[in-house]
Design a protein around this motif. Structure first.
Motif, PDB file in Angstrom:
ATOM      1  N   GLY A 111       0.817  -1.211   0.000  1.00 60.69           N
ATOM      2  CA  GLY A 111       0.000   0.000   0.000  1.00 60.69           C
ATOM      3  C   GLY A 111       0.847   1.256   0.000  1.00 60.69           C
ATOM      4  O   GLY A 111       0.610   2.176  -0.797  1.00 60.69           O
ATOM      5  N   GLU A 158      10.780   3.437   5.678  1.00 53.16           N
ATOM      6  CA  GLU A 158      10.637   1.971   5.785  1.00 53.16           C
ATOM      7  C   GLU A 158      11.770   1.484   6.694  1.00 53.16           C
ATOM      8  O   GLU A 158      12.936   1.757   6.416  1.00 53.16           O
ATOM      9  N   THR A 164       5.488  -6.988   3.478  1.00 52.90           N
ATOM     10  CA  THR A 164       5.115  -8.385   3.731  1.00 52.90           C
ATOM     11  C   THR A 164       4.964  -9.167   2.432  1.00 52.90           C
ATOM     12  O   THR A 164       5.503 -10.265   2.294  1.00 52.90           O
ATOM     13  N   LYS A 184       6.020 -17.140  -0.606  1.00 46.30           N
ATOM     14  CA  LYS A 184       5.109 -18.271  -0.363  1.00 46.30           C
ATOM     15  C   LYS A 184       4.727 -18.948  -1.674  1.00 46.30           C
ATOM     16  O   LYS A 184       4.796 -20.163  -1.803  1.00 46.30           O
ATOM     17  N   ASP A 225      -3.089  -3.483   5.788  1.00 42.79           N
ATOM     18  CA  ASP A 225      -3.317  -4.395   6.917  1.00 42.79           C
ATOM     19  C   ASP A 225      -3.403  -3.681   8.260  1.00 42.79           C
ATOM     20  O   ASP A 225      -4.008  -4.199   9.195  1.00 42.79           O
TER      21      ASP A 225
END
Ligand code: FAD
Length: 451
Positions: A15, A34, A41, A50, A302
């Protein structure tokens, strides 16, 4: 009043990066802080690594199937260090792409933690204060460990990509999508996987029939799933981790992986003192335009715990930029978001589950479950499921649920039809693509259930 920046973004994830570079592209003077790796993530410790692990884990059954199709093929061992080296190089590359995009857009990057000091100021870890007309909080979330004895011996999803070696056996605690995906990934890579979930069925919140089928298939693939079971405590021994469970059993594993939930990153940001409202889980409360109770401070992704998915964080970023920098008040549309769970078999879903739809009014359920041609020929007993939940009055398709290989790819397209408000009859008017699994979605003739 003059400010150092038009926009200061805290957090360089999906985002934050999108909002920063699009706002800068519109001519705004933008800075972003940052404190870890650029990309957040999704890129560094979520979706991307993943999915690459999902791909890696799918080669063993593919090789077995190839042999069944007549190929002279033999499968050697999986070399985790070789995969991990490539994975790490790929993540470095992607991080470089993100940094390059920000650089090209003219965004000033501060590689450090930022907190808020007043409604228009941000304090960097080195003590510098930067002022901005607007502040966007996009700090994401982090995995949490349960409060049980010995929880510190377990790992969380952030750690899995950096393991020096794969364990021989692992206990995965949790029943959500991250727990189930990693159970399938590690099982596919040859790890002996046990999964404990305290609820009655994995993947809470999704369509019950889909959950049941995925659970059956995961078990058939060799994962030992225990429902109604949780960890009481973990003890470190010479040979591994001894886990005492609520089902009365004590079992040893090489590794314990907690996939027991995530918490928004709001601790210590200084939000309370400014009057930014936080929810019970620590999430930032925002309105439809991602604006907090303090008008100059917005939050997306999130950290707001609305729908925690990368494309949603990106859409929230785009809506924020349109609202604040283009003068077009743009609410975020969180309705009918298609999504996928990358278990084996994969799950693609959009709209209401059968249970949710039934609670809302009369429905017809069209569903079929069958052995797909490809794996059935190879001698597997895998089953897939195609399901449409239809409003009995308007005939609108309220939900579409697919359990099948590549279901994520299929639901992206079915999601267009569902979002457009298509009826069951609109689906029926489409000619089947044959022979495919998804052709069943347009050939479901009679309802399996009316409720
Ligand atoms: P993040 O991407 O988390 O970025 C937040 C950034 O802020 C981080 O880089 C953090 O270091 C930084 N930060 C935090 N606090 C500060 C501070 N005070 N100062 C400076 N920087 C700070 N979504 C999907 O759509 N599909 C998937 O398949 C999928 N798989 C996932 C798998 C896993 C294992 C996990 C954990 C998540 C997955 N997600 C998936 C969810 C997705 O990754 C998140 O929804 C998305 O990354 C949220 O983006 P964000 O910008 O809100 O936050």
């Amino acid at each position: 009043m003059t400010f150092d920046y038009d926009l200061f973004v805290i957090g360089g994830g999906s985002g934050g990066v999108r909002a920063a570079r699009v706002a800068a592209g519109l001519g705004a003077k933008v800075a972003l802080a940052e404190d870890s790796r650029m990309g957040g993530t999704c890129v560094i410790r979520g979706c991307v690594p993943k999915k690459l692990m999902v791909f890696a884990s799918e080669y063993a059954p593919m090789a077995e199937d190839a042999a069944a199709y007549g190929w002279d093929i033999s499968l050697g061992a999986f070399h985790w260090p070789n995969f991990q080296r490539k994975l790490s190089a790929e993540l470095d590359r992607l991080e470089g792409v993100y940094n390059g995009l920000l650089d090209k857009s003219g965004v000033t990057v501060f590689a450090q933690r930022a907190t808020l000091s007043d409604p228009h100021s941000v304090r960097l870890a080195d003590g510098t204060i930067k002022s901005a007309k607007h502040i966007l909080i996009a700090t994401g979330g982090r995995p949490v460990r349960p409060d049980v004895k010995g929880a510190e011996y377990g790992i969380v999803s952030d750690d899995i990509f950096n393991l020096p070696q794969l364990p021989k056996s692992i206990l995965i605690v949790g029943g959500g999508y991250i727990a189930c995906e990693f159970a399938c990934i590690l099982n596919g890579l040859g790890v002996e996987v046990t999964q404990y979930y305290r609820g009655a069925q994995i993947l809470r919140g999704f369509d019950d029939e889909a959950r049941g089928l995925i659970c059956d298939q995961m078990r058939a693939n060799g994962i030992s799933i225990h429902m109604g079971t949780d960890v009481i405590g973990i003890e470190k021994t010479d040979t591994g981790l001894r886990v005492e469970a609520t089902n009365g059993e004590t079992q040893s594993f090489d590794q314990v992986f907690f996939a027991t939930g995530r918490r928004p990153n709001t601790d210590g940001l200084g939000l309370d003192a400014l009057g930014v409202e936080l929810g019970r889980g620590g999430e930032i409360v925002v309105d439809h335009f991602s604006q907090t109770a303090v008008p100059s401070i917005y939050a997306i992704g999130d950290v707001t715990n609305r729908v925690n998915l990368t494309p949603v964080a990106i859409r929230e970023a785009m809506a924020f930029v349109a609202t604040v920098f283009e003068g077009k008040k743009t609410p975020v549309d969180h309705d009918l978001i298609p999504s996928a769970v990358f278990t084996q078999p994969e799950f693609g879903t959009v709209g209401l589950s059968e249970e949710e739809a039934r609670a809302a009014g009369p429905i017809e359920v069209y569903a079929t479950s069958f052995k797909p041609m490809q794996s059935s020929f190879a001698g597997r007993s895998d089953r897939v499921m195609m399901k449409l939940v239809v409003c009995a009055e308007t005939r609108r398709v309220l939900g579409c649920h697919i359990v099948a290989p590549q279901a994520g790819e299929m639901i992206q397209l079915a999601g267009i039809a569902v979002k457009m408000g298509s009826t069951k009859e609109d689906f029926d008017r489409v000619c089947a693509v044959h022979p495919t699994m998804s052709e069943e979605l347009v050939t479901l003739k009679t309802p399996a259930r009316v409720a």
